[in-house]
Design a protein around this motif. Structure first.
Motif, PDB file in Angstrom:
ATOM      1  N   HIS A   4     -11.091   9.019   5.285  1.00  0.00           N
ATOM      2  CA  HIS A   4     -11.251   8.434   3.956  1.00  0.00           C
ATOM      3  C   HIS A   4     -10.003   7.649   3.558  1.00  0.00           C
ATOM      4  O   HIS A   4     -10.092   6.511   3.065  1.00  0.00           O
ATOM      5  CB  HIS A   4     -11.525   9.531   2.920  1.00  0.00           C
ATOM      6  N   GLN A   5      -8.836   8.250   3.760  1.00  0.00           N
ATOM      7  CA  GLN A   5      -7.586   7.553   3.447  1.00  0.00           C
ATOM      8  C   GLN A   5      -7.389   6.335   4.367  1.00  0.00           C
ATOM      9  O   GLN A   5      -6.971   5.264   3.914  1.00  0.00           O
ATOM     10  CB  GLN A   5      -6.387   8.494   3.572  1.00  0.00           C
ATOM     11  N   ILE A  59       0.874  -1.177   0.000  1.00  0.00           N
ATOM     12  CA  ILE A  59       0.000   0.000   0.000  1.00  0.00           C
ATOM     13  C   ILE A  59       0.912   1.228   0.000  1.00  0.00           C
ATOM     14  O   ILE A  59       1.821   1.322   0.824  1.00  0.00           O
ATOM     15  CB  ILE A  59      -0.893   0.032   1.251  1.00  0.00           C
ATOM     16  N   GLU A 107      -7.446   0.473   5.409  1.00  0.00           N
ATOM     17  CA  GLU A 107      -8.097  -0.646   6.092  1.00  0.00           C
ATOM     18  C   GLU A 107      -8.629  -1.672   5.094  1.00  0.00           C
ATOM     19  O   GLU A 107      -8.499  -2.884   5.297  1.00  0.00           O
ATOM     20  CB  GLU A 107      -9.228  -0.129   6.966  1.00  0.00           C
ATOM     21  N   TYR A 108      -9.208  -1.179   4.017  1.00  0.00           N
ATOM     22  CA  TYR A 108      -9.713  -2.092   2.984  1.00  0.00           C
ATOM     23  C   TYR A 108      -8.585  -2.948   2.416  1.00  0.00           C
ATOM     24  O   TYR A 108      -8.731  -4.167   2.235  1.00  0.00           O
ATOM     25  CB  TYR A 108     -10.378  -1.301   1.851  1.00  0.00           C
ATOM     26  N   ALA A 109      -7.444  -2.300   2.150  1.00  0.00           N
ATOM     27  CA  ALA A 109      -6.335  -3.021   1.507  1.00  0.00           C
ATOM     28  C   ALA A 109      -5.761  -4.120   2.393  1.00  0.00           C
ATOM     29  O   ALA A 109      -5.470  -5.217   1.916  1.00  0.00           O
ATOM     30  CB  ALA A 109      -5.241  -2.035   1.094  1.00  0.00           C
ATOM     31  N   ILE A 155      -2.824   5.286  -2.775  1.00  0.00           N
ATOM     32  CA  ILE A 155      -3.742   6.303  -2.247  1.00  0.00           C
ATOM     33  C   ILE A 155      -3.043   7.649  -2.379  1.00  0.00           C
ATOM     34  O   ILE A 155      -1.956   7.840  -1.835  1.00  0.00           O
ATOM     35  CB  ILE A 155      -4.079   6.031  -0.769  1.00  0.00           C
ATOM     36  N   PHE A 171      -1.306  -0.825  -4.235  1.00  0.00           N
ATOM     37  CA  PHE A 171      -2.577  -0.190  -3.883  1.00  0.00           C
ATOM     38  C   PHE A 171      -2.229   1.254  -3.506  1.00  0.00           C
ATOM     39  O   PHE A 171      -1.686   1.501  -2.432  1.00  0.00           O
ATOM     40  CB  PHE A 171      -3.229  -0.920  -2.711  1.00  0.00           C
ATOM     41  N   ILE A 231       0.853   5.384   0.214  1.00  0.00           N
ATOM     42  CA  ILE A 231       0.150   6.651   0.393  1.00  0.00           C
ATOM     43  C   ILE A 231       1.111   7.749   0.000  1.00  0.00           C
ATOM     44  O   ILE A 231       2.209   7.847   0.550  1.00  0.00           O
ATOM     45  CB  ILE A 231      -0.306   6.868   1.850  1.00  0.00           C
ATOM     46  N   SER A 244      -9.395   3.500   3.174  1.00  0.00           N
ATOM     47  CA  SER A 244      -8.793   2.841   2.019  1.00  0.00           C
ATOM     48  C   SER A 244      -7.678   1.906   2.457  1.00  0.00           C
ATOM     49  O   SER A 244      -7.527   0.793   1.923  1.00  0.00           O
ATOM     50  CB  SER A 244      -8.244   3.885   1.038  1.00  0.00           C
TER      51      SER A 244
END
Length: 226
Positions: free
Chosen positions: A82-83, A47, A88-90, A72, A70, A49, A86
């Motif tokens: 919101h970030q 991930i 957490e989803y990944a 962001i 992934f 960011i 995202s």
């Protein structure tokens, strides 16, 4: 760091070295891979960011292809719910256990924050009065000079959301005036936010998730891990 995450970090470092050597993105974007990921879904190994800056392209920087990262993106790589959602989803749904907070040199959001802080320190009363006056004039549509109106519309009306990015970065960098040091502080701030947000998450076992900080040099292409 466990063995699997160490292998991911090694892959990221090797990808960056390849990017610098080849001066291009060597990641797989083939039709075959597009078909495979369309059918089987995504399984990113990291991930990332990072900032929205057009000079920062994570997939190229790490020689990654379709389905590898992934990503962001948000100006100044600031974080809100919101970030975090995202992220957490990944890790919860895609089982991606390495998170990279990637800052970069010559970040416009960092520079804007430093200018804002410096001006507030030098002329605190003027800043408060000007901000209030500009907001009132903008809302009331008062007749003022064309030059001042352009400035007000640019910075008081249209920039009504940028202030939230500057506020977040201000908390991270304080009164640091050096560009690189401020960038590192902002990255470390983001890393701490992520760690604190997910330290007791039910989907994470001890030692399973690693949150790493790094700074990308937009001129040399080098990623420095911090």
């Amino acid at each position: 760091m466990n063995k699997e995450n160490a292998a991911v970090l090694k892959r990221l470092k090797q990808g960056n070295e390849l990017y610098i050597k080849n001066n291009q993105n060597s990641g797989d974007v083939s039709l075959e891979l597009r078909k495979k990921t369309a059918k089987e879904g995504q399984h990113p190994y990291a991930i990332v960011i990072t900032c929205s800056d057009s000079r920062v392209i994570p997939d190229a920087i790490f020689s990654a292809g379709i389905g590898d990262l992934f990503v962001i993106r948000v100006a100044g790589n600031v974080l809100d719910n919101h970030q975090l959602g995202s992220i957490e989803y990944a890790f919860s749904h895609l089982e991606t256990n390495v998170i990279v907070m990637l800052g970069h040199t010559k970040c416009g959001a960092i520079e804007a924050t430093q200018r804002s802080i410096a001006h507030a320190i030098e002329r605190p009363n003027e800043v408060r009065m000007r901000s209030a006056k500009q907001s009132q004039d903008c809302e009331a549509g008062l007749h003022i000079s064309e030059r001042d109106m352009a400035h007000i519309h640019k910075h008081a009306c249209y920039d009504k959301f940028i202030k939230y990015i500057i506020e977040d970065i201000s908390e991270a960098i304080g009164d640091e005036t050096d560009d690189y040091k401020a960038t590192v502080l902002n990255v470390k701030h983001g890393v701490n936010i992520i760690k604190n947000a997910f330290h007791d998450h039910p989907d994470i076992e001890d030692g399973e998730l690693d949150v790493l900080g790094a700074v990308y040099d937009i001129e040399t292409g080098v990623v420095e891990w911090i």
